[in-house]
Enzyme design. Structure first.
Site, PDB file in Angstrom:
ATOM      1  N   ASP A   1       0.823  -1.223   0.000  1.00  0.00           N
ATOM      2  CA  ASP A   1       0.000   0.000   0.000  1.00  0.00           C
ATOM      3  C   ASP A   1       0.850   1.264   0.000  1.00  0.00           C
ATOM      4  OD1 ASP A   1       0.732  -0.453   2.682  1.00  0.00           O
ATOM      5  OD2 ASP A   1      -1.284  -0.144   3.497  1.00  0.00           O
TER       6      ASP A   1
ATOM      7  N   SER B   1     -11.694   0.982  28.434  1.00  0.00           N
ATOM      8  CA  SER B   1     -11.511  -0.298  27.752  1.00  0.00           C
ATOM      9  C   SER B   1     -12.055  -1.418  28.627  1.00  0.00           C
ATOM     10  CB  SER B   1     -10.022  -0.531  27.479  1.00  0.00           C
ATOM     11  OG  SER B   1      -9.787  -1.912  27.342  1.00  0.00           O
TER      12      SER B   1
ATOM     13  N   GLY C   1      -1.965  -7.292  17.961  1.00  0.00           N
ATOM     14  CA  GLY C   1      -0.624  -7.729  17.535  1.00  0.00           C
ATOM     15  C   GLY C   1      -0.663  -8.972  16.662  1.00  0.00           C
TER      16      GLY C   1
ATOM     17  N   GLY D   1      -1.660  -9.019  13.255  1.00  0.00           N
ATOM     18  CA  GLY D   1      -1.641  -8.764  11.815  1.00  0.00           C
ATOM     19  C   GLY D   1      -3.035  -8.613  11.226  1.00  0.00           C
TER      20      GLY D   1
ATOM     21  N   SER E   1      -4.941  -5.980  12.175  1.00  0.00           N
ATOM     22  CA  SER E   1      -5.171  -4.547  12.324  1.00  0.00           C
ATOM     23  C   SER E   1      -6.237  -4.142  13.324  1.00  0.00           C
ATOM     24  CB  SER E   1      -5.455  -3.903  10.964  1.00  0.00           C
ATOM     25  OG  SER E   1      -5.116  -2.539  11.091  1.00  0.00           O
ATOM     26  N   SER E   2      -5.981  -4.533  14.559  1.00  0.00           N
ATOM     27  CA  SER E   2      -6.846  -4.047  15.644  1.00  0.00           C
ATOM     28  C   SER E   2      -6.696  -2.532  15.760  1.00  0.00           C
ATOM     29  CB  SER E   2      -6.472  -4.723  16.959  1.00  0.00           C
ATOM     30  OG  SER E   2      -5.114  -4.518  17.241  1.00  0.00           O
TER      31      SER E   2
ATOM     32  N   GLU F   1      -2.360   7.258  13.041  1.00  0.00           N
ATOM     33  CA  GLU F   1      -1.366   6.202  13.211  1.00  0.00           C
ATOM     34  C   GLU F   1       0.046   6.755  12.958  1.00  0.00           C
ATOM     35  OE1 GLU F   1      -2.749   2.571  12.953  1.00  0.00           O
ATOM     36  OE2 GLU F   1      -0.797   1.613  13.075  1.00  0.00           O
TER      37      GLU F   1
ATOM     38  N   ASP G   1      -5.300  -0.646   5.800  1.00  0.00           N
ATOM     39  CA  ASP G   1      -6.028  -1.152   6.970  1.00  0.00           C
ATOM     40  C   ASP G   1      -7.254  -0.300   7.264  1.00  0.00           C
ATOM     41  OD1 ASP G   1      -3.912  -2.820   7.016  1.00  0.00           O
ATOM     42  OD2 ASP G   1      -3.025  -2.051   8.864  1.00  0.00           O
TER      43      ASP G   1
ATOM     44  N   TYR H   1       9.105  -1.673  10.396  1.00  0.00           N
ATOM     45  CA  TYR H   1       8.130  -1.259   9.382  1.00  0.00           C
ATOM     46  C   TYR H   1       8.574   0.059   8.739  1.00  0.00           C
ATOM     47  CZ  TYR H   1       3.646  -0.173   7.226  1.00  0.00           C
ATOM     48  OH  TYR H   1       2.663   0.129   6.316  1.00  0.00           O
TER      49      TYR H   1
END
Ligand code: GLA
Length: 378
Positions: A27, A59, A112, A114, A116-117, A150, A162, A212
């Site tokens: 992307d 949360s 964590g 992959g 995309s939380s 992000e 994402d 990344y």
């Protein structure tokens, strides 16, 4: 937190995690990706409160909350809070209509892994506040501001995939997204008698975020070298293997490998789309295995646990294809598995993984689902 005692939710939003069939680390190189949302979601409940600037977020999973003053937004030391704060910061840049609110968050998206939380968290919050305060943000605005959050608060220079898939997905389809023009179309995904199974390594090597950004910088370095010979190349999306070979000697070997992976992967996505349209699942599966090889050997974002699970899948003829998914260094593999074989495949994979790493594997089937949506509004 005190607001919980008398919480009267006015609005419920569900925001999903995502899978990506193929097109990994593509992307931000402006190529094509094939993601879609999954049924695992984060549930947000909102109420306006009577303050002008005070927000409270709780949360349910962590049993912890925090207060935010909209006039004093700054980064936090607690990672998850930054996704919230980053979104609020981006919204306040775009509108002055935001006021105090209370919000509970209940996540069913593994962290964590992959899937995309983080995008689910950012997009669900932005979507909800847009409704609650009638901010008049479009879906595209929500995608863009969540991506920016992000970059600025979470510190990962992610691409658009994402957030786009969390918001824009459609049940039963994958999105063919052109990350250069942000044009997209939906492709029906009918892969019966096969299903998409995710195997979660339950490791998340903390290299992930730093590496990344390093990969992204290496790709940019590759582009700037290519541009000296081929000024028309604005991103690796426009590069060809011949161009790369031509510039090989002026590139650091690692940069060359990264670029090679991206150019090949972009081609694979196009081939995968063709395979999906022709219902050629064998070909699709073979492409997934090729992607993994590239991510592991050229892009170097895999890890022993992911490589092990992909090798394990290769030994099973009922699995058409497998690869690591998402940013890498842990998280899930995505696998295309014959439905009759799923139970025994999962059992065997769990046993083999436990024997090798002494870690419990968790698994789930993923089916393409709708994007962020309103579940209740008073
Ligand atoms: C993370 C990023 C995405 C994308 C993937 C890799 O999930 O957030 O933008 O780059 O990694 O494909």
């Amino acid at each position: 937190m005190r607001f919980l005692e008398d919480f009267k939710s006015e609005l419920t939003i569900e925001s999903p995690g995502r899978i990506n069939l193929i097109g990994e680390h593509i992307d931000y190189n402006m190529g094509f990706v094939l993601p879609t949302a999954i049924e695992k979601k984060i549930i947000f409940k909102f109420q306006k409160n009577d303050s002008n600037r005070l927000c409270q977020v709780y949360s349910m999973g962590y049993n912890v909350g925090f207060e935010i003053d909209l006039d004093h937004l700054e980064r936090s030391d607690r990672e998850w809070e930054n996704y919230i704060l980053g979104v609020l910061n981006e919204i306040t840049k775009r509108t002055d209509k935001l006021r105090g609110f209370d919000c509970t968050i209940e996540s069913h998206v593994p962290i964590g892994s992959g899937v995309s939380s983080s995008a689910a968290l950012e997009c669900g919050l932005a979507y909800g506040l847009n409704e609650l305060f009638d901010l008049r943000l479009t879906k595209r605005d929500i995608v863009d501001l969540a991506q920016m959050a992000e970059h600025t608060y979470a510190g990962t220079k992610c691409g658009i995939m994402d957030q786009f898939s969390s918001v824009m997905s459609k049940e039963g389809h994958v999105i063919l997204l052109d990350c250069e023009t942000v044009e997209y179309s939906y492709i029906p995904i009918q892969i019966q008698p096969y299903k998409i199974v995710l195997l979660n390594t339950n490791v998340s090597h903390n290299l992930a975020s730093g590496e990344y950004n390093v990969r992204r910088a290496q790709c940019e370095e590759g582009v700037s070298i290519l541009q000296k010979e081929f000024p028309e190349v604005e991103s690796l999306r426009q590069a060809t293997l011949a161009m790369l070979e031509h510039c090989k000697d002026s590139m650091d070997p690692k940069v060359f490998d990264r670029c090679m992976y991206v150019v090949q992967e972009n081609e694979r996505v196009k081939n995968a789309v063709e395979a999906l349209r022709q219902n050629d699942l064998k070909r699709l599966g073979a492409l997934l295995y090729e992607t993994h090889q590239g991510l592991s050997k050229l892009y170097e974002v895999s890890c022993a646990e992911l490589d092990f699970l992909v090798e394990f899948s290769k030994s099973n003829p009922q699995v058409l294809g497998a690869r690591m998914m998402g940013g890498g260094f842990g998280g899930c593999t995505i696998n295309i598995v014959h439905e009759d074989a799923i139970t025994s495949y999962i059992e065997k994979a769990t046993t083999a993984y436990k024997a090798e790493f002494d870690i419990e594997l968790t698994t789930f089937e993923a089916s393409p689902s709708e994007g962020t949506s309103i579940k209740f509004k008073k």
